[in-house]
Design a protein around this motif. Structure first.
Motif, short mmCIF file in Angstrom:
data_model
loop_
_atom_site.label_atom_id
_atom_site.label_comp_id
_atom_site.label_asym_id
_atom_site.label_seq_id
_atom_site.Cartn_x
_atom_site.Cartn_y
_atom_site.Cartn_z
N LEU A 141 3.04 3.54 8.99
CA LEU A 141 2.30 3.73 7.39
C LEU A 141 1.93 5.26 6.76
CD1 LEU A 141 -0.08 1.87 6.45
CD2 LEU A 141 -1.75 3.08 7.23
N ASN A 142 2.22 6.11 7.73
CA ASN A 142 2.27 7.62 7.25
C ASN A 142 3.41 8.06 6.78
OD1 ASN A 142 -0.97 8.53 9.05
ND2 ASN A 142 0.89 8.53 10.55
N LEU A 143 4.74 7.49 7.58
CA LEU A 143 5.69 7.43 6.91
C LEU A 143 6.19 6.81 5.57
CD1 LEU A 143 9.40 8.23 6.56
CD2 LEU A 143 9.47 6.12 8.21
N SER A 144 5.84 5.32 5.49
CA SER A 144 5.65 4.97 4.11
C SER A 144 4.60 6.00 3.15
CB SER A 144 4.88 3.31 4.44
OG SER A 144 5.46 2.71 5.49
N ARG A 145 3.49 6.13 3.55
CA ARG A 145 2.91 6.95 2.14
C ARG A 145 3.37 8.01 1.77
NH1 ARG A 145 1.17 11.56 3.14
NH2 ARG A 145 1.13 11.42 5.31
N TRP A 146 3.99 8.58 2.61
CA TRP A 146 5.19 10.13 2.32
C TRP A 146 6.61 9.17 1.34
CZ3 TRP A 146 10.29 10.68 3.13
CH2 TRP A 146 10.73 11.76 2.47
N PHE A 147 7.15 8.16 1.73
CA PHE A 147 7.94 7.56 0.97
C PHE A 147 7.62 6.87 -0.83
CE2 PHE A 147 11.26 4.81 -0.11
CZ PHE A 147 12.69 4.94 0.85
N ASP A 148 6.40 6.03 -0.30
CA ASP A 148 6.48 6.04 -1.67
C ASP A 148 5.63 6.87 -2.87
OD1 ASP A 148 5.13 3.45 -3.24
OD2 ASP A 148 2.97 3.93 -3.30
N HIS A 149 4.83 8.38 -2.18
CA HIS A 149 4.44 9.14 -2.77
C HIS A 149 5.68 9.59 -3.83
CE1 HIS A 149 1.98 12.38 -4.31
NE2 HIS A 149 2.95 13.37 -3.86
N LEU A 150 6.64 9.88 -2.61
CA LEU A 150 7.93 9.71 -3.65
C LEU A 150 8.95 9.40 -4.30
CD1 LEU A 150 9.78 12.19 -0.91
CD2 LEU A 150 8.38 12.83 -2.64
N GLN A 151 8.34 7.80 -4.14
CA GLN A 151 9.55 6.79 -4.92
C GLN A 151 8.70 6.81 -6.28
OE1 GLN A 151 10.31 3.27 -3.82
NE2 GLN A 151 7.56 2.77 -3.36
N ASN A 152 7.39 8.13 -6.05
CA ASN A 152 6.57 7.30 -7.61
C ASN A 152 6.88 8.32 -7.95
OD1 ASN A 152 4.81 4.55 -7.63
ND2 ASN A 152 4.70 5.06 -5.93
N ARG A 153 7.50 9.55 -8.33
CA ARG A 153 7.67 9.99 -9.25
C ARG A 153 8.79 10.06 -9.62
NH1 ARG A 153 5.27 15.57 -7.05
NH2 ARG A 153 6.81 16.90 -8.53
N PRO A 154 9.19 9.41 -10.87
CA PRO A 154 10.56 9.34 -12.07
C PRO A 154 11.22 10.28 -12.11
CG PRO A 154 8.10 9.60 -13.35
CD PRO A 154 8.15 9.96 -11.93
N GLU A 155 11.82 11.26 -11.36
CA GLU A 155 12.22 12.07 -12.00
C GLU A 155 13.00 12.00 -9.60
OE1 GLU A 155 9.35 14.90 -9.67
OE2 GLU A 155 9.26 13.49 -11.31
N VAL A 156 11.96 11.23 -9.21
CA VAL A 156 12.83 10.96 -7.37
C VAL A 156 13.50 9.53 -7.68
CG1 VAL A 156 12.65 10.07 -5.17
CG2 VAL A 156 11.67 12.34 -6.38
N HIS A 157 12.95 7.95 -8.14
CA HIS A 157 13.32 6.61 -8.45
C HIS A 157 14.29 6.90 -9.83
CE1 HIS A 157 11.29 5.37 -11.58
NE2 HIS A 157 10.01 5.58 -11.34
#
Length: 179
Positions: A141-157
C-alpha cells in the motif's frame, strides 16, 4: 533501466533536450548534448540533465550537498540493484517489501519533495509494478501510494496509460457470496 528510453523520459520530465542518447561499444549509455559534450554513465547523465534544467525536480535534487549525495546514491542503487532485481521473482518481492516499508514513513526518497532519485527508482520498477495484481498492489500500500502519486504527474507519465490503484477494482476479483 539505465537505457536510452529511460534517459529520454527523465530528460522530458526535466524539460531538457536529451540530445543524442545511445549505447556505446561497451553497452554503456552515453549522451551527447547540443554543445557536442559527451557524458557516459546513467548517474552522470542524470546529473548533467539536472544541471541544464530549471525544473522543480532538478532544483530539489541539488538544494544541498547532502541532498545531492543522497540522490546520487539512490540513482546508483536503482542501476545496480533495483533494475536488475526487479527482473528476478524472489529479489523483486524483497525489493517491493523494502520500498513499502520505507514509504510507510516517507513521501519521497530524499527530503520532502520529488527528486531525480524518485524518477530513477520509478522508471526502474515501472514494469514490475505494472505486472502486479490488484491484490499485490494492496499488499504494498505505501509503495502503491508513492507510485500512484508520481504517475499522476503529467511530466512523469508522459501520456502513458495510468496504472490502476483503485481498491474498488478488487470487487471483480472477489466474486464470492457473503452473508
Amino acid at each position: 533501466m539505465c537505457d536510452v528510453a529511460t534517459v529520454q523520459k527523465i530528460a522530458n520530465c526535466l524539460g531538457v533536450n536529451p540530445g543524442k542518447v545511445q549505447l556505446n561499444e561497451e553497452q554503456v549509455v552515453t549522451r551527447t548534448s547540443g554543445q557536442k559534450k559527451t557524458v557516459a554513465g546513467f548517474a552522470t547523465i542524470l546529473e548533467s540533465l539536472a544541471s541544464e534544467s530549471k525544473s522543480e525536480t532538478a532544483q530539489n535534487s541539488k538544494v544541498s550537498r547532502e541532498v545531492e549525495a543522497q540522490v546520487y546514491q539512490w540513482i546508483e542503487f536503482s542501476v545496480l540493484y533495483v533494475a536488475p532485481g526487479s527482473k528476478d521473482k524472489h529479489v523483486s518481492k524483497q525489493l517491493l517489501a523494502d520500498f513499502n516499508k520505507l514509504f510507510a514513513s516517507k513521501s519521497y526518497l530524499v527530503g520532502h519533495f520529488i527528486t531525480l532519485a524518485d524518477l530513477a527508482v520509478y522508471y526502474a520498477i515501472y514494469d514490475l509494478v505494472k505486472s502486479l495484481s490488484p491484490v499485490d498492489k494492496e499488499a504494498y500500500l505505501n509503495l502503491s501510494r508513492w507510485f500512484d502519486h508520481l504517475q499522476n504527474r503529467p511530466e512523469v507519465h508522459q501520456g502513458e496509460t495510468l496504472l490502476n490503484f483503485t481498491t474498488i477494482y478488487l470487487h471483480g476479483w472477489a466474486t464470492g457470496t457473503h452473508i
